[in-house]
Design a protein around this motif. Structure first.
Motif, PDB file in Angstrom:
ATOM      1  N   LEU A 148       3.415   0.451   5.336  1.00 58.83           N
ATOM      2  CA  LEU A 148       2.403   1.449   5.016  1.00 58.83           C
ATOM      3  C   LEU A 148       1.612   1.048   3.774  1.00 58.83           C
ATOM      4  O   LEU A 148       0.382   1.152   3.737  1.00 58.83           O
ATOM      5  N   THR A 149       2.308   0.548   2.745  1.00 57.32           N
ATOM      6  CA  THR A 149       1.625   0.185   1.499  1.00 57.32           C
ATOM      7  C   THR A 149       0.662  -0.979   1.704  1.00 57.32           C
ATOM      8  O   THR A 149      -0.260  -1.156   0.894  1.00 57.32           O
ATOM      9  N   ARG A 150       0.857  -1.753   2.754  1.00 63.26           N
ATOM     10  CA  ARG A 150      -0.071  -2.864   3.024  1.00 63.26           C
ATOM     11  C   ARG A 150      -1.313  -2.396   3.764  1.00 63.26           C
ATOM     12  O   ARG A 150      -2.303  -3.110   3.840  1.00 63.26           O
ATOM     13  N   LYS A 151      -1.255  -1.187   4.321  1.00 65.57           N
ATOM     14  CA  LYS A 151      -2.386  -0.669   5.090  1.00 65.57           C
ATOM     15  C   LYS A 151      -3.249   0.312   4.295  1.00 65.57           C
ATOM     16  O   LYS A 151      -4.450   0.415   4.534  1.00 65.57           O
ATOM     17  N   VAL A 170      12.615   8.263  -0.255  1.00 64.23           N
ATOM     18  CA  VAL A 170      11.890   7.058  -0.659  1.00 64.23           C
ATOM     19  C   VAL A 170      10.675   7.455  -1.498  1.00 64.23           C
ATOM     20  O   VAL A 170       9.967   8.413  -1.163  1.00 64.23           O
ATOM     21  N   ALA A 171      10.454   6.712  -2.578  1.00 63.73           N
ATOM     22  CA  ALA A 171       9.330   6.987  -3.470  1.00 63.73           C
ATOM     23  C   ALA A 171       8.589   5.687  -3.766  1.00 63.73           C
ATOM     24  O   ALA A 171       9.204   4.620  -3.842  1.00 63.73           O
ATOM     25  N   VAL A 172       7.262   5.787  -3.924  1.00 56.95           N
ATOM     26  CA  VAL A 172       6.435   4.624  -4.222  1.00 56.95           C
ATOM     27  C   VAL A 172       5.452   4.981  -5.323  1.00 56.95           C
ATOM     28  O   VAL A 172       4.871   6.070  -5.317  1.00 56.95           O
ATOM     29  N   ARG A 173       5.248   4.044  -6.246  1.00 52.97           N
ATOM     30  CA  ARG A 173       4.219   4.222  -7.273  1.00 52.97           C
ATOM     31  C   ARG A 173       3.215   3.074  -7.211  1.00 52.97           C
ATOM     32  O   ARG A 173       3.596   1.908  -7.331  1.00 52.97           O
ATOM     33  N   ILE A 221      15.580  -0.089  -6.505  1.00 57.47           N
ATOM     34  CA  ILE A 221      14.135  -0.262  -6.695  1.00 57.47           C
ATOM     35  C   ILE A 221      13.726  -1.656  -6.237  1.00 57.47           C
ATOM     36  O   ILE A 221      14.348  -2.652  -6.613  1.00 57.47           O
ATOM     37  N   LEU A 222      12.670  -1.697  -5.406  1.00 59.50           N
ATOM     38  CA  LEU A 222      12.128  -2.958  -4.892  1.00 59.50           C
ATOM     39  C   LEU A 222      10.673  -3.098  -5.308  1.00 59.50           C
ATOM     40  O   LEU A 222       9.975  -2.106  -5.532  1.00 59.50           O
ATOM     41  N   ASN A 223      10.201  -4.343  -5.349  1.00 65.39           N
ATOM     42  CA  ASN A 223       8.771  -4.596  -5.474  1.00 65.39           C
ATOM     43  C   ASN A 223       8.157  -4.561  -4.080  1.00 65.39           C
ATOM     44  O   ASN A 223       8.668  -5.202  -3.161  1.00 65.39           O
ATOM     45  N   ILE A 224       7.059  -3.834  -3.906  1.00 63.15           N
ATOM     46  CA  ILE A 224       6.499  -3.646  -2.563  1.00 63.15           C
ATOM     47  C   ILE A 224       5.897  -4.929  -1.994  1.00 63.15           C
ATOM     48  O   ILE A 224       5.746  -5.049  -0.784  1.00 63.15           O
TER      49      ILE A 224
END
Length: 609
Positions: A148-151, A170-173, A221-224
């Protein structure tokens, strides 16, 4: 925008979420909602208005479960309504998200989803995310969110749950703040630290590009981009609740000054094409009017009026349209010459300014098309104007406006370029260069904020002054007016701003030995004339602080002290030169022991004439 809360653990999520959202009420919002996994399905409750309205709904129909997300919304895409409130769910009801920020390419993604038969129930950019997530899901929530973050493109903080994997939150910044609260057998997400302080003082602050996977017992925590594991420092918070609301800053005004880089980025998001060559305002529909417009009025009050003075320079210079700027309280009473060929631009942070609203109605009565620039989507001015551009500064709590002003300036820059490209009054190469310079402004503001210590020392030196003068020429005069207003409204020191060329027409009589003068000299074409004006006040004993981007020996010799701002196009210097002026006002008020956020006799939103 504006507040995110999420929980996974053993408590009832409903009370945790509503308590957390209540701690975020200071951020401003127009609706609230929560989504909870009940053990069988994701149930959603959301309501326009204050959090109390949501709590009444929950009292009548409570949600039971220990996994959930919540949100208080500050409208950006779509009016305040139950349908536009967060959380949003996909068509199956099996995925739910909350979102702060702006998705720049949501229209293109929405068109693709509509072609696939997806039904939308809101006007928001956020709903695109949850439908896209459901489409991408293939048994692994984390992988689906990574895809999703790539789109999606823009600034966002996300909280995501699905009934397929009820053991995860799940959380994303990406360019929008998000923190993790670390508990014992429970974990939390929040858009700001106050949301979690009732439950834990151990937090982890996510950075851009972080994806966090929360279970009740662990946080990963991962790097997207790389998918590599990241260790983020655990921080113990010892602030009290009020300090926490201010993110550790002493005052809301200081916090809002430092929020300006993010506010500028948000206000630019989705308004510059991916190639960086054109400005676009989706849905504005100004183009049909442009052939008929022969004049522009800008109408506003106070700080917004000062932004309008800059807007006049921008629109006249770039779009080659004549512009008049009026104080809203005077506009109606001078019988302005307005027709259907006039575009009236009204500017208001709150969208409820009584004088500006009255001016809007008068302009419409006279046949003008009205464009509103405001920070509040569902406000009266936003509803009554024909067209609206939102500034996306986020809520501004301090009475003295800072980030609302700079985002209003940014909107005028974008609008000026947009009008110029539609009217073909601007060379393409110059337009691209201007857009590139605009995109550099947030980083340049950050560089000024990083060197605030000298400004604090200057403020200490002027706190006993009885009168201070600001001078500038051209667009610098407009900024001088704003700097003077900021100083007088929170320090209570008498202050005046003058067009520097007018000094010899009477104002020099006020200059005597030791008079403090702040001189803006950022306009190359007026630089030599401005130096002459500085020498005029120096010759009469003034002590002069110069603010400029020009590193010239002449300026250093002419003034007592120089502060340099980063170099940019002359039209864009107001966003940079006003930052030290805001800080002068703040630190002077602080040095005098005043209530910085609530100056005497003033209100944030002026709703009476």
């Amino acid at each position: 925008m504006c507040g995110i809360m999420g929980y996974i653990g053993n408590r009832q999520a409903q009370s945790v979420l509503t308590n957390g959202l209540r701690k975020l009420e200071y951020r401003g919002y127009d609706s609230a909602g929560i989504a909870v996994f009940t053990g069988e399905t994701i149930a959603v409750r959301k309501k326009t208005g204050r959090l109390a309205a949501l709590e009444q709904q929950l009292a009548a129909s409570p949600l039971h479960g220990s996994l959930g997300i919540g949100h208080t919304r500050w409208a950006t895409h779509g009016r305040p309504s139950d349908e536009n409130a967060h959380p949003h769910v996909d068509q199956s009801g099996k995925f739910s998200i909350v979102h702060n920020g702006i998705i720049e390419n949501y229209l293109a993604l929405k068109r693709e989803l509509l072609e696939k038969g997806v039904t939308f129930t809101s006007e928001t950019d956020t709903e695109v995310i949850v439908h896209l997530l459901a489409e991408l899901y293939a048994g692994d929530l984390v992988e689906a969110v990574l895809q999703l973050t790539r789109k999606i493109r823009g600034a966002y903080a996300l909280g995501v749950i699905t009934e397929h994997e009820p053991d995860k939150l799940v959380a994303v910044r990406v360019a929008s703040p998000l923190i993790i609260g670390l508990g014992d057998g429970e974990n939390f997400i929040g858009s700001d630290i106050p949301a979690v302080l009732e439950y834990t003082r151990d937090v982890c602050i996510l950075e851009d590009g972080d994806l966090a996977i929360l279970t009740k017992d662990d946080v990963t925590i991962l790097n997207i981009d790389t998918k590599q594991l990241i260790n983020r420092e655990r921080v113990q918070i010892d602030w009290d609740q009020e300090q926490a609301e201010k993110a550790g800053y002493d005052h809301y005004m200081l916090k809002e000054i430092y929020e300006q880089p993010r506010a500028l980025r948000n206000s630019m998001a989705g308004r510059i094409d991916e190639a960086g060559k054109t400005v676009t305002f989706s849905g504005l529909q100004l183009r049909p009017l442009l052939n008929d417009i022969d004049k522009v009025f800008i109408v506003a009050c106070g700080t917004a009026y000062h932004a309008g003075l800059v807007g006049k320079h921008v629109i006249e210079r770039l779009a080659r349209l004549p512009v008049e700027v009026d104080v809203a309280s005077e506009f109606r009473y001078r019988r302005p010459l307005i027709s259907e060929k006039t575009l009236t631009i009204v500017v208001s942070q709150s969208g409820e300014t009584a004088d500006t609203l009255a001016a809007l109605r008068e302009a419409k009565r006279l046949g003008s098309n009205v464009l509103a620039i405001t920070n509040v989507v569902g406000s009266s001015i936003a509803r009554e104007a024909d067209r609206v551009i939102t500034t996306l500064a986020g809520p501004e709590i301090a009475v003295a406006s800072t980030k609302a002003y700079t985002t209003q300036l940014l909107v005028f820059y974008l609008l000026g370029i947009y009008l110029a490209q539609e009217r073909q009054t601007l060379d393409e190469q110059l337009r691209i260069a201007l857009i590139e310079a605009l995109q550099q402004l947030p980083e340049q503001v950050e560089s000024i904020l990083a060197n605030a210590d000298e400004i604090r020392l200057f403020a200490e030196s002027i706190k006993q002054e009885k009168s201070i003068f600001f001078i500038g020429r051209g667009i610098d005069y407009a900024v001088s007016l704003e700097g003077s207003l900021k100083l007088k409204e929170i320090s209570y020191i008498h202050s005046e701003a003058y067009a520097a060329g007018e000094l010899k027409h009477g104002t020099l009589a006020l200059i005597e030995e030791g008079t403090r003068v702040i001189a803006l000299a950022t306009q190359e074409e007026l630089y030599e004339k401005m130096l002459s004006n500085i020498k005029e006040v120096k010759a009469r004993g003034a002590t002069v602080l110069g603010i400029s981007s020009a590193k010239t020996i002449e300026l250093h010799r002419a003034v007592d002290e120089v502060w340099l701002i980063p170099s940019t196009y002359p039209l864009f210097t107001p966003i940079l030169s006003v930052i030290p002026l805001q800080l002068i006002a703040y630190y002077t008020s602080l040095a005098l022991g005043n209530d910085v956020d609530k100056p005497r006799n003033l209100a944030k939103s002026v709703t009476v004439e």
